[in-house]
Write a protein that holds these residues in place. Sequence first.
Motif, PDB file in Angstrom:
ATOM      1  N   UNK A  52       0.830  -1.207   0.000  1.00  0.00           N
ATOM      2  CA  UNK A  52       0.000   0.000   0.000  1.00  0.00           C
ATOM      3  C   UNK A  52       0.866   1.259   0.000  1.00  0.00           C
ATOM      4  N   UNK A  53       1.946   1.233   0.756  1.00  0.00           N
ATOM      5  CA  UNK A  53       2.833   2.393   0.817  1.00  0.00           C
ATOM      6  C   UNK A  53       3.450   2.679  -0.556  1.00  0.00           C
ATOM      7  N   UNK A  54       3.836   1.634  -1.253  1.00  0.00           N
ATOM      8  CA  UNK A  54       4.411   1.815  -2.588  1.00  0.00           C
ATOM      9  C   UNK A  54       3.352   2.293  -3.585  1.00  0.00           C
ATOM     10  N   UNK A  55       2.149   1.763  -3.494  1.00  0.00           N
ATOM     11  CA  UNK A  55       1.093   2.127  -4.439  1.00  0.00           C
ATOM     12  C   UNK A  55       0.528   3.522  -4.170  1.00  0.00           C
ATOM     13  N   UNK A  56       0.404   3.881  -2.900  1.00  0.00           N
ATOM     14  CA  UNK A  56      -0.250   5.147  -2.551  1.00  0.00           C
ATOM     15  C   UNK A  56       0.745   6.250  -2.177  1.00  0.00           C
ATOM     16  N   UNK A  57       2.029   5.913  -2.139  1.00  0.00           N
ATOM     17  CA  UNK A  57       3.096   6.895  -1.890  1.00  0.00           C
ATOM     18  C   UNK A  57       2.899   7.668  -0.588  1.00  0.00           C
ATOM     19  N   UNK A  58       2.642   6.954   0.499  1.00  0.00           N
ATOM     20  CA  UNK A  58       2.531   7.653   1.776  1.00  0.00           C
ATOM     21  C   UNK A  58       3.811   7.480   2.583  1.00  0.00           C
ATOM     22  N   UNK A  59       4.003   8.360   3.540  1.00  0.00           N
ATOM     23  CA  UNK A  59       5.250   8.435   4.300  1.00  0.00           C
ATOM     24  C   UNK A  59       5.333   7.361   5.388  1.00  0.00           C
ATOM     25  N   UNK A  60       6.526   7.261   5.954  1.00  0.00           N
ATOM     26  CA  UNK A  60       6.735   6.349   7.076  1.00  0.00           C
ATOM     27  C   UNK A  60       5.899   6.793   8.281  1.00  0.00           C
ATOM     28  N   UNK A  61       5.705   8.105   8.424  1.00  0.00           N
ATOM     29  CA  UNK A  61       4.880   8.609   9.519  1.00  0.00           C
ATOM     30  C   UNK A  61       3.428   8.147   9.358  1.00  0.00           C
ATOM     31  N   UNK A  62       2.932   8.171   8.131  1.00  0.00           N
ATOM     32  CA  UNK A  62       1.568   7.695   7.867  1.00  0.00           C
ATOM     33  C   UNK A  62       1.466   6.208   8.173  1.00  0.00           C
ATOM     34  N   UNK A  63       2.493   5.468   7.833  1.00  0.00           N
ATOM     35  CA  UNK A  63       2.521   4.042   8.142  1.00  0.00           C
ATOM     36  C   UNK A  63       2.476   3.818   9.657  1.00  0.00           C
ATOM     37  N   UNK A  64       3.172   4.652  10.391  1.00  0.00           N
ATOM     38  CA  UNK A  64       3.136   4.576  11.855  1.00  0.00           C
ATOM     39  C   UNK A  64       1.736   4.860  12.379  1.00  0.00           C
ATOM     40  N   UNK A  65       1.034   5.807  11.762  1.00  0.00           N
ATOM     41  CA  UNK A  65      -0.335   6.122  12.169  1.00  0.00           C
ATOM     42  C   UNK A  65      -1.250   4.920  11.926  1.00  0.00           C
ATOM     43  N   UNK A  66      -1.071   4.241  10.797  1.00  0.00           N
ATOM     44  CA  UNK A  66      -1.875   3.051  10.491  1.00  0.00           C
ATOM     45  C   UNK A  66      -1.644   1.980  11.564  1.00  0.00           C
ATOM     46  N   UNK A  67      -0.375   1.746  11.901  1.00  0.00           N
ATOM     47  CA  UNK A  67      -0.067   0.765  12.937  1.00  0.00           C
ATOM     48  C   UNK A  67      -0.631   1.186  14.291  1.00  0.00           C
ATOM     49  N   UNK A  68      -0.453   2.432  14.649  1.00  0.00           N
ATOM     50  CA  UNK A  68      -0.873   2.882  15.980  1.00  0.00           C
ATOM     51  C   UNK A  68      -2.392   2.972  16.112  1.00  0.00           C
ATOM     52  N   UNK A  69      -3.108   3.150  15.011  1.00  0.00           N
ATOM     53  CA  UNK A  69      -4.575   3.207  15.077  1.00  0.00           C
ATOM     54  C   UNK A  69      -5.127   1.917  15.666  1.00  0.00           C
ATOM     55  N   UNK A  70      -4.572   0.798  15.256  1.00  0.00           N
ATOM     56  CA  UNK A  70      -4.999  -0.491  15.794  1.00  0.00           C
ATOM     57  C   UNK A  70      -4.692  -0.586  17.287  1.00  0.00           C
ATOM     58  N   UNK A  71      -3.471  -0.246  17.644  1.00  0.00           N
ATOM     59  CA  UNK A  71      -3.049  -0.374  19.042  1.00  0.00           C
ATOM     60  C   UNK A  71      -3.895   0.506  19.964  1.00  0.00           C
ATOM     61  N   UNK A  72      -4.162   1.715  19.543  1.00  0.00           N
ATOM     62  CA  UNK A  72      -4.975   2.616  20.366  1.00  0.00           C
ATOM     63  C   UNK A  72      -6.417   2.116  20.477  1.00  0.00           C
ATOM     64  N   UNK A  73      -6.986   1.658  19.384  1.00  0.00           N
ATOM     65  CA  UNK A  73      -8.358   1.134  19.416  1.00  0.00           C
ATOM     66  C   UNK A  73      -8.434  -0.115  20.286  1.00  0.00           C
ATOM     67  N   UNK A  74      -7.442  -0.974  20.195  1.00  0.00           N
ATOM     68  CA  UNK A  74      -7.389  -2.172  21.027  1.00  0.00           C
ATOM     69  C   UNK A  74      -7.336  -1.791  22.503  1.00  0.00           C
ATOM     70  N   UNK A  75      -6.492  -0.837  22.830  1.00  0.00           N
ATOM     71  CA  UNK A  75      -6.369  -0.393  24.210  1.00  0.00           C
ATOM     72  C   UNK A  75      -7.672   0.214  24.728  1.00  0.00           C
ATOM     73  N   UNK A  76      -8.307   1.041  23.918  1.00  0.00           N
ATOM     74  CA  UNK A  76      -9.594   1.626  24.313  1.00  0.00           C
ATOM     75  C   UNK A  76     -10.625   0.532  24.564  1.00  0.00           C
TER      76      UNK A  76
END
Length: 178
Positions: free
Chosen positions: A47-71
């Motif tokens: 997805x990162x290669x196809x949509x050209x998003x940054x490493x920071x955006x990738x971190x947001x994708x990963x952290x969205x799961x972790x935060x939702x899980x914690x909530x």
Amino acid sequence: MTGVTVLPSHSRRLNALGRRGAFRLHASVLVGLLAASSAPTPLYALYQAAWHFSAMTLTVVFSAYALALLVALLTAGTLSDHLGRRPVLAGALLAEAAAMAAFATPNGVPALIAARILQGLATGVATSAAGAALLDFEDPERPGRATVANGIGPVAGMAAGVLAATALVQYAPAPTRT
């Protein structure tokens, strides 16, 4: 009373499925949900290669799961104590199915983040209920199995999910759809 013993619904289900079967079912739910939670990970590079998003955006994708899980764990951890294990697990499994469908057809980073949030919420709610159910259905003659299953199940699920997804990304046609 007329001497008729009324079994609670939990006892009737236990007689039909058996303690061992119920234990295995809930352990498989725990493993399966955690496998699903790690399955999208190998796709992020595609997805990162196809949509050209940054490493920071990738971190947001990963952290969205972790935060939702914690909530979910913090707010809905005892939900199955009040509503019952079955309805809570059924709702969480439906939410997980919706999250997996969203992963199959993402059209950008916001959709990916939304799918990850839904998946985190579903996994958090279900892991609480499934973990509690393992304690409910533990064989009293073999104590400690629920603790082992609650400790090993999530890790085994995450490992299996990421390994299977990696193999599909590497070898299957159309890996973002497979």
